[in-house]
Design a protein around this motif. Structure first.
Motif, short mmCIF file in Angstrom:
data_model
loop_
_atom_site.label_atom_id
_atom_site.label_comp_id
_atom_site.label_asym_id
_atom_site.label_seq_id
_atom_site.Cartn_x
_atom_site.Cartn_y
_atom_site.Cartn_z
N GLU A 173 11.31 163.96 12.11
CA GLU A 173 12.02 162.73 12.48
C GLU A 173 11.15 161.83 13.34
O GLU A 173 11.15 160.61 13.17
CB GLU A 173 13.32 163.07 13.20
CG GLU A 173 14.38 163.66 12.30
CD GLU A 173 15.60 164.14 13.07
OE1 GLU A 173 15.62 164.04 14.32
OE2 GLU A 173 16.54 164.62 12.41
N GLU A 187 8.58 160.16 11.04
CA GLU A 187 9.20 159.08 10.26
C GLU A 187 9.47 157.87 11.14
O GLU A 187 9.28 156.74 10.71
CB GLU A 187 10.49 159.59 9.62
CG GLU A 187 10.27 160.58 8.51
CD GLU A 187 11.57 161.20 7.99
OE1 GLU A 187 12.63 160.92 8.58
OE2 GLU A 187 11.50 161.94 7.00
N HIS A 188 9.88 158.10 12.37
CA HIS A 188 10.15 157.00 13.29
C HIS A 188 8.87 156.23 13.61
O HIS A 188 8.86 154.99 13.60
CB HIS A 188 10.78 157.54 14.57
CG HIS A 188 11.15 156.49 15.57
ND1 HIS A 188 12.15 155.58 15.35
CD2 HIS A 188 10.63 156.20 16.79
CE1 HIS A 188 12.24 154.77 16.40
NE2 HIS A 188 11.32 155.13 17.29
N GLN A 237 6.16 156.10 11.74
CA GLN A 237 5.73 155.39 10.53
C GLN A 237 6.56 154.14 10.30
O GLN A 237 6.03 153.10 9.89
CB GLN A 237 5.82 156.32 9.32
CG GLN A 237 4.77 157.40 9.31
CD GLN A 237 4.95 158.38 8.16
OE1 GLN A 237 5.90 158.27 7.38
NE2 GLN A 237 4.05 159.34 8.06
N THR A 238 7.84 154.21 10.56
CA THR A 238 8.71 153.05 10.39
C THR A 238 8.31 151.95 11.37
O THR A 238 8.24 150.77 10.99
CB THR A 238 10.18 153.44 10.63
OG1 THR A 238 10.52 154.50 9.75
CG2 THR A 238 11.11 152.27 10.38
N GLN A 239 8.02 152.32 12.61
CA GLN A 239 7.58 151.32 13.59
C GLN A 239 6.24 150.72 13.19
O GLN A 239 6.03 149.52 13.34
CB GLN A 239 7.46 151.95 14.98
CG GLN A 239 8.79 152.19 15.66
CD GLN A 239 8.61 152.79 17.04
OE1 GLN A 239 7.57 153.35 17.35
NE2 GLN A 239 9.65 152.67 17.87
N ARG A 253 5.04 150.34 10.17
CA ARG A 253 5.24 149.42 9.05
C ARG A 253 5.86 148.11 9.51
O ARG A 253 5.54 147.05 8.99
CB ARG A 253 6.13 150.07 7.99
CG ARG A 253 5.38 151.02 7.11
CD ARG A 253 6.24 151.46 5.93
NE ARG A 253 6.02 152.87 5.69
CZ ARG A 253 6.89 153.84 5.88
NH1 ARG A 253 8.11 153.58 6.27
NH2 ARG A 253 6.58 155.09 5.66
N ALA A 254 6.77 148.18 10.49
CA ALA A 254 7.42 146.97 10.97
C ALA A 254 6.45 146.10 11.75
O ALA A 254 6.50 144.88 11.66
CB ALA A 254 8.62 147.34 11.84
#
Length: 114
Positions: free
Chosen positions: A38, A41-42, A44-46, A48-49
């Motif tokens: 988790e 993934e968090h 990686q999401t940050q 990408r943003a």
């Protein structure tokens, strides 16, 4: 069995203890893996943003006819083959300008450890 009434307890208790400890460790490992996944993934999401993936576009200039025409493979440029390895010369920056110093032998005393 035997004269000891707790013999069964002495045999089964360690087996049950090892079994319960194993289940506890497996559960802890699964929880740890889930938390790590988790977090990854968090992150990686940050990422990408914050930094969207860039696309590198190679600019080419073609006429309007060439844009809609299939490529012409007959116009491929041919280059001469590279020289043989034994024909290559060394680059000047790869060769030292001055010769290395002459070899001299010296014997130094070993450091004493006190």
């Amino acid at each position: 069995m035997g004269s000891d009434p707790y013999l069964v307890f002495k045999i089964i208790a360690p087996i049950v203890t090892v079994f319960v400890f194993t289940i506890f460790c497996v559960g802890c490992c699964k929880i740890f893996q889930r938390v790590c996944k988790e977090q990854d993934e968090h992150v990686q999401t940050q990422a990408r943003a914050v930094d969207p993936p860039s696309v590198y576009v190679i600019p080419i200039s073609l006429s309007e006819d060439d844009l809609h025409r299939p490529p012409r493979y007959s116009t491929v440029q041919f280059y001469e083959s590279p020289p043989a390895y034994h024909e290559l010369n060394l680059k000047p920056e790869a060769c030292p300008v001055e010769a290395p110093p002459a070899y001299s032998e010296s014997i130094s005393p070993s450091p004493s450890h006190s």
